[in-house]
Design an enzyme around this catalytic site. Structure first.
Site, PDB file in Angstrom:
ATOM      1  N   GLU A  52       0.840  -1.200   0.000  1.00 24.85           N
ATOM      2  CA  GLU A  52       0.000   0.000   0.000  1.00 24.85           C
ATOM      3  C   GLU A  52       0.880   1.257   0.000  1.00 24.85           C
ATOM      4  O   GLU A  52       0.533   2.274  -0.583  1.00 24.85           O
ATOM      5  CB  GLU A  52      -0.899   0.025   1.250  1.00 24.85           C
ATOM      6  N   ASP A 239     -13.179  -4.703  -0.506  1.00 20.30           N
ATOM      7  CA  ASP A 239     -14.175  -5.776  -0.418  1.00 20.30           C
ATOM      8  C   ASP A 239     -15.404  -5.248   0.310  1.00 20.30           C
ATOM      9  O   ASP A 239     -15.315  -4.273   1.046  1.00 20.30           O
ATOM     10  CB  ASP A 239     -13.603  -6.991   0.322  1.00 20.30           C
TER      11      ASP A 239
HETATM   12  N1  SAH Z   1      -6.971  -6.555   1.121  1.00 23.07           N
HETATM   13  C1  SAH Z   1      -5.693  -6.850   1.722  1.00 23.07           C
HETATM   14  C2  SAH Z   1      -5.840  -7.676   2.974  1.00 23.07           C
HETATM   15  C3  SAH Z   1      -4.557  -7.798   3.698  1.00 23.07           C
HETATM   16  S1  SAH Z   1      -4.555  -8.166   5.421  1.00 23.07           S
HETATM   17  C4  SAH Z   1      -4.743  -7.502   0.740  1.00 23.07           C
HETATM   18  O1  SAH Z   1      -4.980  -8.614   0.306  1.00 23.07           O
HETATM   19  O2  SAH Z   1      -3.750  -6.878   0.405  1.00 23.07           O
HETATM   20  C5  SAH Z   1      -5.425  -6.911   6.147  1.00 23.07           C
HETATM   21  C6  SAH Z   1      -4.983  -5.512   5.867  1.00 23.07           C
HETATM   22  O3  SAH Z   1      -5.912  -4.935   4.974  1.00 23.07           O
HETATM   23  C7  SAH Z   1      -5.021  -4.666   7.123  1.00 23.07           C
HETATM   24  O4  SAH Z   1      -4.017  -3.699   7.098  1.00 23.07           O
HETATM   25  C8  SAH Z   1      -6.414  -4.063   7.101  1.00 23.07           C
HETATM   26  O5  SAH Z   1      -6.443  -2.772   7.656  1.00 23.07           O
HETATM   27  C9  SAH Z   1      -6.800  -4.054   5.629  1.00 23.07           C
HETATM   28  N2  SAH Z   1      -8.140  -4.571   5.287  1.00 23.07           N
HETATM   29  C10 SAH Z   1      -8.621  -4.568   4.007  1.00 23.07           C
HETATM   30  N3  SAH Z   1      -9.875  -5.082   3.972  1.00 23.07           N
HETATM   31  C11 SAH Z   1     -10.196  -5.441   5.240  1.00 23.07           C
HETATM   32  C12 SAH Z   1     -11.363  -6.029   5.847  1.00 23.07           C
HETATM   33  N4  SAH Z   1     -12.439  -6.350   5.147  1.00 23.07           N
HETATM   34  N5  SAH Z   1     -11.341  -6.255   7.172  1.00 23.07           N
HETATM   35  C13 SAH Z   1     -10.257  -5.950   7.897  1.00 23.07           C
HETATM   36  N6  SAH Z   1      -9.145  -5.392   7.379  1.00 23.07           N
HETATM   37  C14 SAH Z   1      -9.086  -5.119   6.070  1.00 23.07           C
END
Ligand code: SAH
Length: 281
Positions: A52, A239
């Protein structure tokens, strides 16, 4: 400088966060009763994941701080430069020593924010990254949300006093002009230490009228509040929490779209807030 700010108004006592409908000039007036109306010259962005942070660092033309401004054993990495006439610092949380994956979640978020505020003395802190969005609150894939408040959804301590502490709600600095200028959606950002959620987490997210769900914002807000430093979030939706689970290829496509939206909007946010007073956001 940050240390001159007074502590934020509600601190840990609040169990109800400011809602999107309150993100008005009236909320701004109220907020400014507890914060001196400073000009924004130094901006600190907190980002959990390297994937990110990298596009953001490139879009802003920042350089890795070498030697590190925040020294080891803190695992975070900082990048600094000037953008739109402001000092801009992006700090990502670094990698887990044991597993090598990004240090996501509230523990590294609080640690990194604390150390980064000490090191860079920002006028404002922005927690940014990806999040799950609530369709029931108007979220769609690749929307970018600005926070009106930050709250925890997974800290349940049913003991008087500790119950409010567990919720750990913080107001975001009101940004009505920013929201309008960049056509951003606004709402409550809710944090927990799991990518998924339990039924109890969901009940709390609904109770707090969460617009987006992620894993860091409430912890960033907690540390920023220790310094009395104003904070808000810019989160892009990867998502939909209250929708169907996408297929794997759709998930990756959504992630790509959301990352692109964030990369485009973050520089615009910095260009908008740089050199403005808190009262002009
Ligand atoms: N969408 C990300 C998920 C990675 S792990 C990817 O595949 O790159 C989680 C990280 O994404 C955390 O830093 C969190 O803040 C963020 N995140 C994104 N979608 C989320 C969700 N539905 N619930 C919790 N955290 C989420």
């Amino acid at each position: 400088m940050v240390d001159e700010c007074k502590p934020a108004r509600n601190s840990l006592e609040a169990d109800v966060v400011t809602l999107a409908s309150d993100a008005s000039e009236e909320a701004q007036q109220q907020y400014l009763q507890s914060h001196a109306d400073k000009t924004i010259q130094t901006i600190l962005l907190l980002v959990a994941m390297e994937a990110e942070a990298t596009p953001m660092v490139e879009a802003l033309g920042l350089k890795a701080d070498s030697p590190p401004v925040i020294p080891p054993p803190a695992p975070c990495h900082s990048f600094s430069g000037r953008h739109a006439g402001a000092n801009v610092h992006v700090v990502c949380f670094g990698k887990c020593k044991a597993t090598g994956v990004d240090n996501v979640g509230t523990v590294p978020a609080a640690l990194t924010t604390y150390l980064a505020i000490q090191a860079f003395k920002p006028d404002i802190v922005i927690s940014t990254g990806t999040a799950g969005g609530f369709r029931s609150r108007g979220a769609a894939i690749a929307d970018v949300f600005v926070s009106t408040g930050m709250v925890n959804h997974d800290r349940r301590i049913p003991i008087p006093g500790f119950d409010k502490y567990g919720v750990g709600a913080f107001d975001a600095i009101p940004t009505p002009h920013l929201q309008k200028a960049l056509s951003l959606k606004a709402g409550v950002v809710t944090s927990g230490n799991s990518l998924d959620y339990t039924a109890e987490d969901m009940a709390r997210m609904v109770q707090h009228e969460a617009a987006v769900k992620e894993m860091e914002a409430a912890a960033v807000a907690w540390s920023a509040d220790l310094f009395g430093c104003p904070v808000f979030c810019i989160k892009s939706v990867t998502d939909i929490v209250d929708g169907e689970r996408p297929a794997q290829e759709e998930f990756l496509e959504n992630l790509h779209k959301a990352a692109g939206a964030l990369q485009a909007v973050v520089p615009q946010v910095i260009e908008f807030i740089a050199g403005k007073r808190y009262s002009e956001l």
